[in-house]
Design an enzyme around this catalytic site. Sequence first.
Site, PDB file in Angstrom:
ATOM      1  N   ILE A 197       0.822  -1.221   0.000  1.00  0.00           N
ATOM      2  CA  ILE A 197       0.000   0.000   0.000  1.00  0.00           C
ATOM      3  C   ILE A 197       0.853   1.268   0.000  1.00  0.00           C
ATOM      4  O   ILE A 197       0.324   2.371  -0.033  1.00  0.00           O
ATOM      5  CB  ILE A 197      -0.975   0.020   1.205  1.00  0.00           C
ATOM      6  CG1 ILE A 197      -0.236  -0.194   2.526  1.00  0.00           C
ATOM      7  CG2 ILE A 197      -2.072  -1.014   1.029  1.00  0.00           C
ATOM      8  CD1 ILE A 197      -1.132  -0.138   3.758  1.00  0.00           C
ATOM      9  N   ARG A 199       5.328   2.881  -0.404  1.00  0.00           N
ATOM     10  CA  ARG A 199       6.770   2.641  -0.468  1.00  0.00           C
ATOM     11  C   ARG A 199       7.516   3.892  -0.038  1.00  0.00           C
ATOM     12  O   ARG A 199       7.068   5.010  -0.310  1.00  0.00           O
ATOM     13  CB  ARG A 199       7.174   2.255  -1.891  1.00  0.00           C
ATOM     14  CG  ARG A 199       8.613   1.787  -2.035  1.00  0.00           C
ATOM     15  CD  ARG A 199       8.787   0.992  -3.315  1.00  0.00           C
ATOM     16  NE  ARG A 199       8.754   1.843  -4.475  1.00  0.00           N
ATOM     17  CZ  ARG A 199       9.829   2.406  -5.030  1.00  0.00           C
ATOM     18  NH1 ARG A 199      11.024   2.191  -4.512  1.00  0.00           N
ATOM     19  NH2 ARG A 199       9.722   3.175  -6.091  1.00  0.00           N
ATOM     20  N   PHE A 202      13.444   3.408   2.401  1.00  0.00           N
ATOM     21  CA  PHE A 202      14.116   2.209   2.885  1.00  0.00           C
ATOM     22  C   PHE A 202      13.298   0.929   2.701  1.00  0.00           C
ATOM     23  O   PHE A 202      13.808  -0.158   2.916  1.00  0.00           O
ATOM     24  CB  PHE A 202      14.448   2.345   4.377  1.00  0.00           C
ATOM     25  CG  PHE A 202      15.431   3.424   4.686  1.00  0.00           C
ATOM     26  CD1 PHE A 202      16.582   3.578   3.932  1.00  0.00           C
ATOM     27  CD2 PHE A 202      15.214   4.297   5.743  1.00  0.00           C
ATOM     28  CE1 PHE A 202      17.505   4.568   4.231  1.00  0.00           C
ATOM     29  CE2 PHE A 202      16.133   5.289   6.054  1.00  0.00           C
ATOM     30  CZ  PHE A 202      17.282   5.428   5.294  1.00  0.00           C
ATOM     31  N   GLY A 203      12.025   1.038   2.359  1.00  0.00           N
ATOM     32  CA  GLY A 203      11.221  -0.179   2.273  1.00  0.00           C
ATOM     33  C   GLY A 203       9.789   0.087   1.878  1.00  0.00           C
ATOM     34  O   GLY A 203       9.447   1.168   1.389  1.00  0.00           O
ATOM     35  N   GLU A 204       8.934  -0.929   2.108  1.00  0.00           N
ATOM     36  CA  GLU A 204       7.535  -0.869   1.689  1.00  0.00           C
ATOM     37  C   GLU A 204       6.594  -0.986   2.887  1.00  0.00           C
ATOM     38  O   GLU A 204       6.997  -1.404   3.969  1.00  0.00           O
ATOM     39  CB  GLU A 204       7.225  -2.012   0.708  1.00  0.00           C
ATOM     40  CG  GLU A 204       7.988  -1.940  -0.590  1.00  0.00           C
ATOM     41  CD  GLU A 204       9.171  -2.897  -0.646  1.00  0.00           C
ATOM     42  OE1 GLU A 204       9.837  -2.902  -1.695  1.00  0.00           O
ATOM     43  OE2 GLU A 204       9.439  -3.608   0.350  1.00  0.00           O
ATOM     44  N   VAL A 205       5.323  -0.645   2.620  1.00  0.00           N
ATOM     45  CA  VAL A 205       4.258  -0.803   3.613  1.00  0.00           C
ATOM     46  C   VAL A 205       3.205  -1.737   3.025  1.00  0.00           C
ATOM     47  O   VAL A 205       2.786  -1.569   1.873  1.00  0.00           O
ATOM     48  CB  VAL A 205       3.615   0.546   3.986  1.00  0.00           C
ATOM     49  CG1 VAL A 205       2.538   0.346   5.053  1.00  0.00           C
ATOM     50  CG2 VAL A 205       4.664   1.530   4.489  1.00  0.00           C
ATOM     51  N   LYS A 220       5.139  -1.975   8.116  1.00  0.00           N
ATOM     52  CA  LYS A 220       6.186  -1.195   7.452  1.00  0.00           C
ATOM     53  C   LYS A 220       7.488  -1.978   7.541  1.00  0.00           C
ATOM     54  O   LYS A 220       8.000  -2.221   8.632  1.00  0.00           O
ATOM     55  CB  LYS A 220       6.327   0.175   8.123  1.00  0.00           C
ATOM     56  CG  LYS A 220       7.352   1.093   7.470  1.00  0.00           C
ATOM     57  CD  LYS A 220       7.334   2.473   8.127  1.00  0.00           C
ATOM     58  CE  LYS A 220       8.295   3.430   7.469  1.00  0.00           C
ATOM     59  NZ  LYS A 220       8.214   4.791   8.064  1.00  0.00           N
ATOM     60  N   ASP A 317       8.261  16.890  10.256  1.00  0.00           N
ATOM     61  CA  ASP A 317       7.976  16.573   8.850  1.00  0.00           C
ATOM     62  C   ASP A 317       6.483  16.679   8.545  1.00  0.00           C
ATOM     63  O   ASP A 317       5.915  15.834   7.851  1.00  0.00           O
ATOM     64  CB  ASP A 317       8.488  15.171   8.510  1.00  0.00           C
ATOM     65  CG  ASP A 317       8.698  14.981   7.009  1.00  0.00           C
ATOM     66  OD1 ASP A 317       8.804  15.996   6.292  1.00  0.00           O
ATOM     67  OD2 ASP A 317       8.749  13.823   6.554  1.00  0.00           O
TER      68      ASP A 317
END
EC number: 2.7.11.15
Length: 688
Positions: A197, A199, A202-205, A220, A317
């Site tokens: 769902i 990206r 450092f990685g994906e969700v 995550k 952020d």
Amino acid sequence: MADLEAVLADVSYLMAMEKSKTAPAARASKKVVLPEPSIRSVMQRYLAERNEITFDKIFNQKIGFLLFKDFCLNEIGEAVPQVKFYEEIKEYEKLDNEEDRLRRSRQMYDAYIMRELLSSTHQFSKQAVEHVQSHLSKKQVTATLFQPYIEEICESLRGDIFQKFMESDKFTRFCQWKNVELNIHLSMNDFSVHRIIGRGGFGEVYGCRKADTGKMYAMKCLDKKRVKMKQGETLALNERIMLSLVSTGDCPFIVCMTYAFHTPDKLCFILDLMNGGDMHYHLSQHGVFSEKEMRFYASEIILGLEHMHTCFVVYRDLKPANILLDEYGHVRISDLGLACDFSKKKPHASVGTHGYMAPEVLQKGTCYDSSADWFSLGCMLFKLLRGHSPFRQHKTKDKHEIDRMTLTVNVQLPDAFSPELRSLLEGLLQRDVSQRLGCGGGGARELKEHIFFKGIDWQHVYLRKYPPPLIPPRGEVNAADAFDIGSFDEEDTKGIKLLDCDQDLYKNFPLVISERWQQEVVETIYDAVNADTDKIEARRKAKNKQLGQEEDYAMGKDCIMHGYMLKLGNPFLTQWQRRYFYLFPNRLEWRGEGESRQSLLTMEQIMSVEETQIKDRKCILLRIKGGKQFVLQCESDPEFAQWLKELTCTFNEAQRLLRRAPKFLNKPRAAILEFSKPPLCHRNSSGL
């Protein structure tokens, strides 16, 4: 073919979502099994040493409160109306309009105060009664109307009633649940992972379902090699720390973490699942928002920031892409990768997204705190209203130009903005921190009291009672499909090797947020597991009359602790035998299930108590005189920690006493002994 796979992934994901709402426990593919009641002896000592067995600690835990309530309502031989009164007060506090509060407060007064006053059985102070009577007579029914009673109810329960609870089977059940909680070791096998769902760098969700409860989460996953390649280890560990800080306490406006764990290749965060997409996406689809719509989002985000700042965390952020919607349209702040703890030292790094960073963040070497988030909030609210950051005119992508404008330009607000909105944004976008709204010592309260939010009931906001202006489409995955999200190029990390020193960085990474785990359990499997455990324990007792009598043997003696452990046995030292152990000041006794004969080992015969490992399992090694060894293994982490500690302390104390005792007391005693050879050496037929 790729399109078909994407459709099937969406359908599978949506079906899992629907089933998790209606009957999550029915979706559980793993079963939670509580340990036997005898775990109480070990767990009581383990928890007591960590100051976890107090009225306040147990009463304020979800599972602890439910078991205490069950005890008060069903097992104690006296009426305990205070517990029901307490629950009624908690429900009253959630009411969001004055009419409902007035009606409910009168009902509660009649049922729990007036009735007892008339019968002269009211246990509470005159001050508490007068406080409620005075406010009710004036129809001043705030959410805190019954607060004096909360304190007095707790005081009335923490004495004899709590002591009786500690002696009851309900406290035993509490120890059983705590043992499960404190022995959680998660892996990928504990989740069914659905479609991607999102990206990041450092990685994906992914969407995922927890196997033992059926609850849906977002997973995550950070790639350790990619983290190493980008030298992002500090960022990854920082995110886990920040999430642990903000995920305690009830805050419905932050994407919180329930678990963290890691595999040889991945760092995994298990987070609240948000299905409604992000504000950046909805801004592009919906277009800019009106002042009224923006006020809704601002109020929820303010409460999210307030929670973070209370935890001494500055977010750093804040932007539309990091504000996620749930399926009902309420929002949460996500992605704490850049967040920072300012409780001990203020940060000074220039991090964030250009166009949203505060001037003090851009000025290298300048320290700042939560002030930076209020400036970013002003930038983000401006974008929701106008479609761009106040410092990103004409869609410029020149970061240096954006930063220059942030540091030097006074924002010109459109004439179309209302005076109240202009005042709010001018206050938030002040370059001078001392003049900025939210930075005058009052924090979020300064924003809540601003004229732009006049008429807003902040308790109403907290309870998410205001209708969202935008409700995401139901029955859709509000995320790009896997093809559009894309994937990482494996070639990027082909030459990266993960060494032992890299893995050592993450040895303390695993985490379970206690209150969130308990909430998950209570919402899904709590009643079913308790019912199953009651049946199992009843069957065991009926089958073996000795079961449940382990504690009887220890009572009246100087037994320090007792419980099950595994003992390395048989002539070939390959089999773990489950035995029930009793630790006394001068000996360790044990017996097998159904056995009446006790075996024992005296403290005089033990040379040392050590920790060792056999096949990656922690074990307790007792070195015995004559060069032999006695190896024990526990069934959970708390048991191992407590048995190792108690055996070590008992052995050391026994040795101290033996050194002081007359020599004639040190003569060998007859004992029934069982020994095993060192399991890590060549095995032979001697020994157990």
